[in-house]
Write an enzyme that holds these catalytic residues in place. Structure first.
Site, mmCIF file in Angstrom:
data_model
loop_
_atom_site.group_PDB
_atom_site.id
_atom_site.type_symbol
_atom_site.label_atom_id
_atom_site.label_comp_id
_atom_site.label_asym_id
_atom_site.label_seq_id
_atom_site.Cartn_x
_atom_site.Cartn_y
_atom_site.Cartn_z
ATOM 1 N N GLY A 232 1.690 -2.427 5.398
ATOM 2 C CA GLY A 232 2.458 -3.524 5.955
ATOM 3 C C GLY A 232 1.627 -4.742 6.276
ATOM 4 O O GLY A 232 0.484 -4.879 5.843
ATOM 5 N N CYS B 52 0.856 -1.184 0.000
ATOM 6 C CA CYS B 52 0.000 0.000 0.000
ATOM 7 C C CYS B 52 0.893 1.234 0.000
ATOM 8 O O CYS B 52 2.111 1.127 0.050
ATOM 9 C CB CYS B 52 -0.904 -0.002 1.227
ATOM 10 S SG CYS B 52 -2.010 -1.426 1.330
#
Length: 228
Positions: free
Chosen positions: A76, A2
């Site tokens: 993450g 992301c």
């Protein structure tokens, strides 16, 4: 994968939506599935999402804590998030299946000490809407990237350098370019190919007060964990 981005203006100027949108668009390849923006006067967060764990819109970011005090943007994966969630469920109710919500709730419960709970790779920023303070952290070994520009007027951060470049004046950092060309060294310091842009080092955290004070310190150092 992301992408997170943000701007904090220490002169208390309102953040422009077009600046956040531009930062997000330059790393849209990191998160083609969704995107989100949150602006609170002089603080703006942007996020582009690649859906992995929870594919529903409950994984939308910025995500807010159940009491509405905290907002997180997170890139993450915390591998032990289910174990941490079970511990937190004794006190908190969860509305998604994401590790993002676990990270946010862990911060809500333990503050920066939550970092020691996480087994994984991450870079995230959390805004305290009550104090306007911002907390940013990067995983132990710097698997997930986080770059920033900081001066007396503002802090700009992002998962990629190119998202920061259009918003600042920049010039090459020839010393670092030389290190790369001669020795193939790129991650040996906080400096980057651009003089005014730095990386948050692995195992480091950043605390930014609403007064513009910035503190950077190590929260994890391998040398402290092993006996030589």
């Amino acid at each position: 994968m992301c992408g997170i981005s943000g701007i904090i203006d220490f002169e208390n100027k309102d953040i422009r939506l077009e600046d956040i949108n531009q930062m997000m668009s330059l790393m849209k390849h990191r998160g083609p599935d969704d995107e989100g923006v949150f602006i609170e006067k002089n603080i703006g967060f942007g996020f582009v999402r690649l859906s992995i764990i929870d594919l529903t819109d409950k994984g939308h970011q910025p995500m807010f804590s159940n009491d509405g005090r905290y907002a997180i943007i997170y890139n993450g994966e915390v591998y032990n998030y289910l174990e941490i969630r079970r511990e937190l469920e004794k006190k908190y109710t969860f509305s998604s299946k994401t590790d993002t919500e676990v990270v946010l709730t862990a911060f809500q419960e333990w503050g920066k000490d939550c970092l020691n709970k996480f087994n994984g790779m991450f870079a995230f920023a959390i805004l305290d809407l009550k104090t306007s303070n911002v907390f940013i952290a990067r995983d132990r070994y710097g698997i997930k990237p986080l770059f920033y520009y900081y001066d007396k007027n503002k802090l700009i951060f992002a998962s990629e350098i190119k998202s920061i470049l259009p918003l600042i004046e920049n010039e090459p950092n020839y010393n670092i370019i030389y290190d790369y060309l001669m020795f193939n060294r790129t991650d040996h310091s906080e400096n980057t190919f651009f003089k005014n842009i730095k990386r948050l080092n692995p195992g480091s955290l950043m605390e930014i007060s609403n007064k513009g004070n910035l503190i950077i310190k190590k929260w994890y150092d391998l040398n402290d964990k092993i006996n030589l």
